[in-house]
Design a protein around this motif. Sequence first.
Motif, PDB file in Angstrom:
ATOM      1  N   PHE A 150       0.851  -1.187   0.000  1.00  0.00           N
ATOM      2  CA  PHE A 150       0.000   0.000   0.000  1.00  0.00           C
ATOM      3  C   PHE A 150       0.884   1.233   0.000  1.00  0.00           C
ATOM      4  O   PHE A 150       1.852   1.309   0.764  1.00  0.00           O
ATOM      5  N   HIS A 175       1.522   5.136   0.767  1.00  0.00           N
ATOM      6  CA  HIS A 175       1.035   6.222   1.615  1.00  0.00           C
ATOM      7  C   HIS A 175       2.034   7.368   1.526  1.00  0.00           C
ATOM      8  O   HIS A 175       3.164   7.241   2.009  1.00  0.00           O
ATOM      9  N   TYR A 216      -3.522   1.004  10.005  1.00  0.00           N
ATOM     10  CA  TYR A 216      -2.930  -0.226   9.481  1.00  0.00           C
ATOM     11  C   TYR A 216      -2.743  -1.196  10.644  1.00  0.00           C
ATOM     12  O   TYR A 216      -2.033  -0.884  11.606  1.00  0.00           O
ATOM     13  N   VAL A 228       3.470  -1.200   3.940  1.00  0.00           N
ATOM     14  CA  VAL A 228       3.079   0.186   3.689  1.00  0.00           C
ATOM     15  C   VAL A 228       4.333   0.937   3.258  1.00  0.00           C
ATOM     16  O   VAL A 228       5.299   1.034   4.017  1.00  0.00           O
TER      17      VAL A 228
END
Length: 331
Positions: free
Chosen positions: A32, A34, A115, A150
């Motif tokens: 992911f 970010h 998260y 992340v």
Amino acid sequence: MACFDYKTRAMYIGFVVLVSMLVCSFAHLQRFEHPAKADGTLSFLVVGDWGRNGNFNQSEVALQMGRIGEKLDIDFVVSTGDNFYDDGLKGVNDPAFEESFTKVYTAKSLQKQWYSVLGNHDYRGDVEAQLSPVLRKIDSRWLCLRSFIVNAEIVEIFFVDTTPLVDKYMTDKEHSYDWRGLSSRKNYISNTLKDLEMALSESTAKWKFVVGHHAIRSAGYHGDTPELIRHLLPILKANNVDFYTNGHDHCLGHIASHDSPIQFLTSGAGSKAWRGYVNPNYGNALKFFHDGQGFMSVELSPTNAQIVLYDVFGKILHKLSMSKELLHSAI
């Protein structure tokens, strides 16, 4: 290939692409993105072992998280597991999700992405419910997977599902665990560790954080986890990980590694705590320990990291300020 007609060749290529996609999906952790702030910095909070319908000072910790979150202009929140007590969620419609999460972490600054990893108490309930995208429709902040990454530009955070690695849960006669999705524990562990090792070795991020529920090193009641020391720690050492962060022990702690740059940080004090125990055998490696509720903040720039541990009243208990260069040159 030259003797294939057009249709056969197209089918063959399609098959190869499909196999490649399947192989990649198993060989790599879900990632992911970010973004960091415009100035290249990043800040986030870390809390664990919290889901008790606001009780055991969960609401008080949440209040202070909101205050510090606003002050630091946090980008997201990390949960180290045991998200819902005592036995996880019963299903996607379990009211405990909103009673322990949505209605507790109400501060404006906490309306950011969360998260989360699973803890052993989460495995006592419906694991698939916590992993379900249905919960994200109820509260869009929620994102919980088994193991994932992340990528926040200057840092990559590697979330690891540690509960299946711990032997005692396989023989626990007092509780039942939801092992759906783990058809073979041996293969699951092997694949998880291989995927983590590959992802860490390929990472070019300035900072590397690894998050798991169970401690590698902890001075708390549960203490060190032998299986993680044996299987996980060598991978972290070999790939220049900066920080390993966990919950499980309901306390706040900081232990420095004696043979690597890794700093071991415990943030599992989101609600019920005060066990009245500390392991005195760590000596100078134990930099800080607090047997009580609280949480942790992380501020990162490309060259510096500042970790702060707070108690239930938002009081600063411990600060760790590290230079990237000094952290890795000290060993």
